[in-house]
Design an enzyme around this catalytic site. Structure first.
Site, PDB file in Angstrom:
ATOM      1  N   ILE A  18       0.831  -1.208   0.000  1.00 29.85           N
ATOM      2  CA  ILE A  18       0.000   0.000   0.000  1.00 29.85           C
ATOM      3  C   ILE A  18       0.865   1.257   0.000  1.00 29.85           C
ATOM      4  O   ILE A  18       0.589   2.215  -0.724  1.00 29.85           O
ATOM      5  CB  ILE A  18      -0.957  -0.023   1.219  1.00 29.85           C
ATOM      6  CG1 ILE A  18      -1.965  -1.178   1.072  1.00 29.85           C
ATOM      7  CG2 ILE A  18      -1.688   1.305   1.365  1.00 29.85           C
ATOM      8  CD1 ILE A  18      -2.812  -1.434   2.324  1.00 29.85           C
ATOM      9  N   ASP A  59      13.615   3.535   9.899  1.00 31.90           N
ATOM     10  CA  ASP A  59      12.869   2.662  10.800  1.00 31.90           C
ATOM     11  C   ASP A  59      11.980   3.589  11.616  1.00 31.90           C
ATOM     12  O   ASP A  59      12.479   4.406  12.402  1.00 31.90           O
ATOM     13  CB  ASP A  59      13.842   1.893  11.702  1.00 31.90           C
ATOM     14  CG  ASP A  59      13.115   1.033  12.735  1.00 31.90           C
ATOM     15  OD1 ASP A  59      11.903   1.209  12.941  1.00 31.90           O
ATOM     16  OD2 ASP A  59      13.794   0.195  13.353  1.00 31.90           O
ATOM     17  N   TYR A 155      -2.539  -6.246  16.915  1.00 35.97           N
ATOM     18  CA  TYR A 155      -2.744  -5.484  15.682  1.00 35.97           C
ATOM     19  C   TYR A 155      -4.038  -4.674  15.775  1.00 35.97           C
ATOM     20  O   TYR A 155      -4.053  -3.469  15.497  1.00 35.97           O
ATOM     21  CB  TYR A 155      -2.783  -6.455  14.503  1.00 35.97           C
ATOM     22  CG  TYR A 155      -2.926  -5.813  13.146  1.00 35.97           C
ATOM     23  CD1 TYR A 155      -1.841  -5.192  12.532  1.00 35.97           C
ATOM     24  CD2 TYR A 155      -4.134  -5.853  12.458  1.00 35.97           C
ATOM     25  CE1 TYR A 155      -1.960  -4.612  11.276  1.00 35.97           C
ATOM     26  CE2 TYR A 155      -4.262  -5.281  11.201  1.00 35.97           C
ATOM     27  CZ  TYR A 155      -3.184  -4.663  10.617  1.00 35.97           C
ATOM     28  OH  TYR A 155      -3.304  -4.085   9.372  1.00 35.97           O
ATOM     29  N   GLY A 186      -9.972  -2.880   4.112  1.00 38.89           N
ATOM     30  CA  GLY A 186     -10.315  -4.257   4.479  1.00 38.89           C
ATOM     31  C   GLY A 186      -9.157  -5.163   4.090  1.00 38.89           C
ATOM     32  O   GLY A 186      -8.030  -4.971   4.553  1.00 38.89           O
TER      33      GLY A 186
HETATM   34  P1  NAI Z   1       3.518  -4.673   3.226  1.00 33.39           P
HETATM   35  O1  NAI Z   1       4.095  -5.749   4.080  1.00 33.39           O
HETATM   36  O2  NAI Z   1       3.391  -4.902   1.769  1.00 33.39           O
HETATM   37  O3  NAI Z   1       4.304  -3.309   3.470  1.00 33.39           O
HETATM   38  C1  NAI Z   1       4.641  -2.864   4.753  1.00 33.39           C
HETATM   39  C2  NAI Z   1       5.888  -2.011   4.636  1.00 33.39           C
HETATM   40  O4  NAI Z   1       6.180  -1.463   5.913  1.00 33.39           O
HETATM   41  C3  NAI Z   1       7.113  -2.825   4.196  1.00 33.39           C
HETATM   42  O5  NAI Z   1       7.774  -2.174   3.122  1.00 33.39           O
HETATM   43  C4  NAI Z   1       7.961  -2.860   5.450  1.00 33.39           C
HETATM   44  O6  NAI Z   1       9.363  -2.927   5.189  1.00 33.39           O
HETATM   45  C5  NAI Z   1       7.568  -1.556   6.116  1.00 33.39           C
HETATM   46  N1  NAI Z   1       7.903  -1.543   7.534  1.00 33.39           N
HETATM   47  C6  NAI Z   1       7.654  -2.496   8.467  1.00 33.39           C
HETATM   48  N2  NAI Z   1       8.181  -2.140   9.646  1.00 33.39           N
HETATM   49  C7  NAI Z   1       8.773  -0.927   9.459  1.00 33.39           C
HETATM   50  C8  NAI Z   1       9.500  -0.050  10.295  1.00 33.39           C
HETATM   51  N3  NAI Z   1       9.750  -0.352  11.578  1.00 33.39           N
HETATM   52  N4  NAI Z   1       9.943   1.117   9.783  1.00 33.39           N
HETATM   53  C9  NAI Z   1       9.714   1.436   8.484  1.00 33.39           C
HETATM   54  N5  NAI Z   1       9.062   0.627   7.628  1.00 33.39           N
HETATM   55  C10 NAI Z   1       8.593  -0.547   8.117  1.00 33.39           C
HETATM   56  O7  NAI Z   1       2.077  -4.378   3.891  1.00 33.39           O
HETATM   57  P2  NAI Z   1       0.818  -3.532   3.367  1.00 33.39           P
HETATM   58  O8  NAI Z   1      -0.287  -4.477   3.188  1.00 33.39           O
HETATM   59  O9  NAI Z   1       1.219  -2.637   2.287  1.00 33.39           O
HETATM   60  O10 NAI Z   1       0.493  -2.691   4.681  1.00 33.39           O
HETATM   61  C11 NAI Z   1       0.725  -1.309   4.774  1.00 33.39           C
HETATM   62  C12 NAI Z   1      -0.135  -0.745   5.881  1.00 33.39           C
HETATM   63  O11 NAI Z   1      -1.505  -0.975   5.584  1.00 33.39           O
HETATM   64  C13 NAI Z   1       0.118  -1.364   7.261  1.00 33.39           C
HETATM   65  O12 NAI Z   1       0.030  -0.357   8.239  1.00 33.39           O
HETATM   66  C14 NAI Z   1      -1.027  -2.349   7.403  1.00 33.39           C
HETATM   67  O13 NAI Z   1      -1.337  -2.582   8.747  1.00 33.39           O
HETATM   68  C15 NAI Z   1      -2.129  -1.602   6.699  1.00 33.39           C
HETATM   69  N6  NAI Z   1      -3.238  -2.404   6.247  1.00 33.39           N
HETATM   70  C16 NAI Z   1      -3.054  -3.423   5.357  1.00 33.39           C
HETATM   71  C17 NAI Z   1      -4.127  -4.183   4.940  1.00 33.39           C
HETATM   72  C18 NAI Z   1      -3.990  -5.309   3.971  1.00 33.39           C
HETATM   73  O14 NAI Z   1      -4.953  -6.080   3.820  1.00 33.39           O
HETATM   74  N7  NAI Z   1      -2.857  -5.470   3.286  1.00 33.39           N
HETATM   75  C19 NAI Z   1      -5.484  -3.904   5.429  1.00 33.39           C
HETATM   76  C20 NAI Z   1      -5.560  -2.810   6.367  1.00 33.39           C
HETATM   77  C21 NAI Z   1      -4.475  -2.092   6.743  1.00 33.39           C
END
Ligand code: NAI
Length: 259
Positions: A18, A59, A155, A186
């Site tokens: 995202i 980070d 979470y 979602g």
């Molecule tokens: P993803 O795993 O594809 O991307 C997450 C990114 O955050 C990764 O690039 C990772 O390296 C980075 N990250 C993790 N810990 C970090 C830190 N300490 N400092 C800096 N960067 C860090 O996951 P996605 O799905 O793109 O999720 C992005 C956001 O959207 C998250 O906050 C997640 O909780 C939220 N979200 C995702 C949903 C889904 O279904 N994929 C649904 C609702 C919310």
């Protein structure tokens, strides 16, 4: 398409999923994008595909580095759009959850949103005093922040707190015209789900594929959303069409109710 030329957008967690889609969309719409992630190589790769973007290792749990980077960006480009996307998840029943796993989820999903939003609000306030238009803060919550989900206690609790923090910030910053909103996606198809599916599978005995299918079948629209469908909401929030939208939780979830 939103015209964001002349705007600077700072996106955390922008190397993947995202965050990446948000960075790419805001860049396509003309913003100068600051692509940040703990995954430095990933951030560099994403920024390489966006005209005028910068990549920075960050980070989000490192508050001193986070504050310094926001200050540095604000000093040389200004800051108009702050998107706190970085997140992490751990799948386990409460009784099997170590305190460290709980705290890690609070640190990345909640504390870092506080750190990033606070830093952005400070520099945006100073900019307003110098005549720059008020900026926008977008915090990543989740549908999981609006109800408990078995095996996702940390979470869900962190994301619920992001919604509360967003509501408070929107009221505190409203008088200056700074808008603060949260997103509650979602199920969105990103690499995040590999970890979630593996986590559930380890506890339920399902295959990872069966976990994904179970969650997909629960979505009335019958599919996961795309990261681009989440990014489109950020572009809209950044546009003048959303100029009176603040303190809200905006969901994109294929009709999953109630949230
Ligand atoms: P993803 O795993 O594809 O991307 C997450 C990114 O955050 C990764 O690039 C990772 O390296 C980075 N990250 C993790 N810990 C970090 C830190 N300490 N400092 C800096 N960067 C860090 O996951 P996605 O799905 O793109 O999720 C992005 C956001 O959207 C998250 O906050 C997640 O909780 C939220 N979200 C995702 C949903 C889904 O279904 N994929 C649904 C609702 C919310």
């Amino acid at each position: 398409m939103t015209d964001l030329s002349g705007k600077t957008a700072f996106v955390t967690g922008a190397a993947s999923g995202i965050g990446r889609a948000i960075a790419e969309r805001l860049g396509r719409d003309g913003a100068t994008v600051i692509v940040t992630d703990i995954d430095t190589a990933g951030a560099v790769a994403v920024a390489g595909g966006i005209t005028g973007a910068e990549a920075h290792a960050l980070d989000v749990t490192d508050d001193a580095r986070f504050d310094a980077l926001i200050d540095d960006v604000a000093a040389h480009l200004g800051l108009d759009i702050m998107v706190n996307t970085a997140g992490c998840i751990a799948v386990a029943p409460v009784v099997d959850t170590e305190l460290a796993a709980w705290q890690r989820q609070m640190a990345v999903n909640l504390d870092a949103v506080f750190i990033g939003a606070r830093a952005a609000a400070r520099v945006m306030s100073a900019q307003i005093a110098r005549g720059r238009p008020p900026g926008l803060i977008v915090n990543m919550a989740s549908g999981a922040g609006r109800r408990g989900v078995p095996m996702l206690a940390g979470y869900c609790a962190a994301k619920a707190a992001v919604i509360s923090l967003t509501q408070t910030l929107a009221q505190e910053l409203g008088p200056q015209g700074i808008r603060v909103n949260a997103l509650a996606p979602g199920h969105i198809e990103t690499p995040f789900w590999e970890e979630i599916a593996a986590g559930f599978a380890a506890h339920t005995g399902e295959t990872a594929g069966a976990v994904i299918e179970r969650f997909r079948a629960g979505v009335p629209m019958g599919r996961f959303g795309t990261a681009e469908e989440v990014a489109a909401a950020v572009a809209w929030l950044a546009s003048s069409d959303a100029s009176y939208v603040s303190g809200q939780v905006i969901a994109m979830n294929g009709a999953e109710l109630p949230w």
